[in-house]
Design an enzyme around this catalytic site. Structure first.
Site, PDB file in Angstrom:
ATOM      1  N   ARG A  54       0.848  -1.197   0.000  1.00 12.50           N
ATOM      2  CA  ARG A  54       0.000   0.000   0.000  1.00 12.50           C
ATOM      3  C   ARG A  54       0.885   1.249   0.000  1.00 12.50           C
ATOM      4  O   ARG A  54       1.355   1.695   1.042  1.00 12.50           O
ATOM      5  CB  ARG A  54      -0.934  -0.010   1.211  1.00 12.50           C
ATOM      6  CG  ARG A  54      -1.958  -1.130   1.152  1.00 12.50           C
ATOM      7  CD  ARG A  54      -2.851  -1.144   2.377  1.00 12.50           C
ATOM      8  NE  ARG A  54      -2.100  -1.497   3.579  1.00 12.50           N
ATOM      9  CZ  ARG A  54      -2.654  -1.639   4.777  1.00 12.50           C
ATOM     10  NH1 ARG A  54      -3.955  -1.446   4.948  1.00 12.50           N
ATOM     11  NH2 ARG A  54      -1.922  -1.965   5.818  1.00 12.50           N
ATOM     12  N   ASP A  56       2.132   5.145  -0.250  1.00 11.69           N
ATOM     13  CA  ASP A  56       1.639   6.387   0.341  1.00 11.69           C
ATOM     14  C   ASP A  56       1.242   7.405  -0.718  1.00 11.69           C
ATOM     15  O   ASP A  56       1.511   7.234  -1.911  1.00 11.69           O
ATOM     16  CB  ASP A  56       2.734   7.012   1.225  1.00 11.69           C
ATOM     17  CG  ASP A  56       3.008   6.207   2.476  1.00 11.69           C
ATOM     18  OD1 ASP A  56       2.127   5.425   2.877  1.00 11.69           O
ATOM     19  OD2 ASP A  56       4.104   6.370   3.051  1.00 11.69           O
ATOM     20  N   TYR A 114      12.135  -1.101  -4.049  1.00  8.48           N
ATOM     21  CA  TYR A 114      11.832   0.301  -4.281  1.00  8.48           C
ATOM     22  C   TYR A 114      13.062   0.989  -4.868  1.00  8.48           C
ATOM     23  O   TYR A 114      14.196   0.610  -4.572  1.00  8.48           O
ATOM     24  CB  TYR A 114      11.463   1.013  -2.979  1.00  8.48           C
ATOM     25  CG  TYR A 114      10.035   0.801  -2.516  1.00  8.48           C
ATOM     26  CD1 TYR A 114       9.032   1.715  -2.854  1.00  8.48           C
ATOM     27  CD2 TYR A 114       9.693  -0.293  -1.731  1.00  8.48           C
ATOM     28  CE1 TYR A 114       7.727   1.534  -2.417  1.00  8.48           C
ATOM     29  CE2 TYR A 114       8.385  -0.483  -1.292  1.00  8.48           C
ATOM     30  CZ  TYR A 114       7.412   0.437  -1.643  1.00  8.48           C
ATOM     31  OH  TYR A 114       6.122   0.258  -1.222  1.00  8.48           O
ATOM     32  N   ARG A 202      11.842   6.386   2.784  1.00 10.43           N
ATOM     33  CA  ARG A 202      12.019   7.842   2.719  1.00 10.43           C
ATOM     34  C   ARG A 202      12.923   8.357   3.838  1.00 10.43           C
ATOM     35  O   ARG A 202      13.663   9.331   3.665  1.00 10.43           O
ATOM     36  CB  ARG A 202      10.652   8.522   2.743  1.00 10.43           C
ATOM     37  CG  ARG A 202       9.870   8.283   1.453  1.00 10.43           C
ATOM     38  CD  ARG A 202       8.398   8.620   1.606  1.00 10.43           C
ATOM     39  NE  ARG A 202       8.207  10.023   1.955  1.00 10.43           N
ATOM     40  CZ  ARG A 202       7.023  10.522   2.293  1.00 10.43           C
ATOM     41  NH1 ARG A 202       5.935   9.748   2.344  1.00 10.43           N
ATOM     42  NH2 ARG A 202       6.919  11.808   2.591  1.00 10.43           N
TER      43      ARG A 202
END
Length: 265
Positions: A54, A56, A114, A202
């Site tokens: 999921r 962001d 990622y 992040r």
């Protein structure tokens, strides 16, 4: 006569700039709602999708995977091209594959990959402002890779999780973490883990930027990791440079092996 139920997996690509994340929310535009709407038209019955990760608000994907149940018999063309005709231009189905009942987009995943893409140049880009993170200070890639080594392996990543993270455990296993430069102006932070905590990537990127600009030494990241303090003051970089590029499953499921996507090698 009872209808036969089929389980279908799809590969999804999207630009998350206009959405408040993947997950359905009644108060904001989201990617899940758009996909379920388009699928329900093609299937001619309500569809609920389950995703691998999921993402962001503002995060993109070239490799999201979802699954759903249907009793509709449709061609691969209909599940891809047909569904895309009902999707906005910033969301696309890129492949379809029938899967067995023991497949689950989230729980069957072995790892997620990622990539965080930085436009590292003195002047900002007007072309890629939505899809890249602009950072004007010169980055030392060697120092960033030295710092990254402290994060590889299984660790308690409490210091790298959001205060809103709902995971039951902060333990995660990073399998691979590499920082490299493409041509002259693009810096890519490439990270693979079994799964990720909320804002984990992040925050890692924020720390690596501190090292890359020589504001911090490479072993500073090791100290943050050992602190296990989620209130540690770490920059959480903007979501616009973050892409979910690949979800890995057992070869037994025979899912398509798709290249990682645009900007990437």
């Amino acid at each position: 006569m009872k209808k036969k139920i089929f389980k279908v997996a799809l590969g999804i690509e999207y630009n998350g700039s206009a959405y408040h994340g993947w997950q359905y929310q009644s108060f904001a535009s989201n990617i899940q709602e758009k996909i379920e709407f388009a699928l329900s038209i093609i299937a001619d019955h309500p569809i609920r999708v389950y995703c691998a990760g999921r993402t962001d608000a503002g995060v993109h994907s070239t490799g999201q995977v979802v699954h759903f149940y249907t009793y509709a018999i449709r061609s691969n063309y209909s599940w891809v091209i047909g569904v895309n005709s009902y999707l906005p231009n910033d969301i696309s189905v890129i492949w379809k594959h029938d899967v067995p009942d023991d497949f689950h987009a989230r729980y069957s995943a072995l790892s997620r990959r990622y990539r965080y893409v930085i436009y590292n140049h003195y002047y900002r880009s007007s072309i890629f402002y939505q899809g890249l993170y602009y950072f004007y200070k010169k980055l030392n890639i060697t120092s960033m890779n030295l710092a990254a080594k402290y994060l590889v392996g299984e660790h308690d990543f409490t210091a790298f999780r959001s205060s809103r993270c709902q995971s039951n455990t902060p333990i995660r296993r990073i399998l691979y973490l590499n920082i490299f430069r493409v041509q002259r102006n693009l810096v890519i932070i490439d990270i693979i883990a079994n799964s990720f905590l909320h804002h984990m990537v992040r925050k890692i990127v924020g720390c690596l930027l501190e090292v890359g600009t020589s504001r911090k030494k490479d072993f500073w990241i090791k100290d943050i990791l050992k602190s296990k303090n989620k209130n540690f003051s770490i920059l959480t970089v903007k979501p616009n440079g973050l892409y979910l590029v690949q979800v890995t499953y057992s070869s037994l499921f025979k899912l398509p092996n798709i290249p990682i996507g645009p900007f990437f090698i």
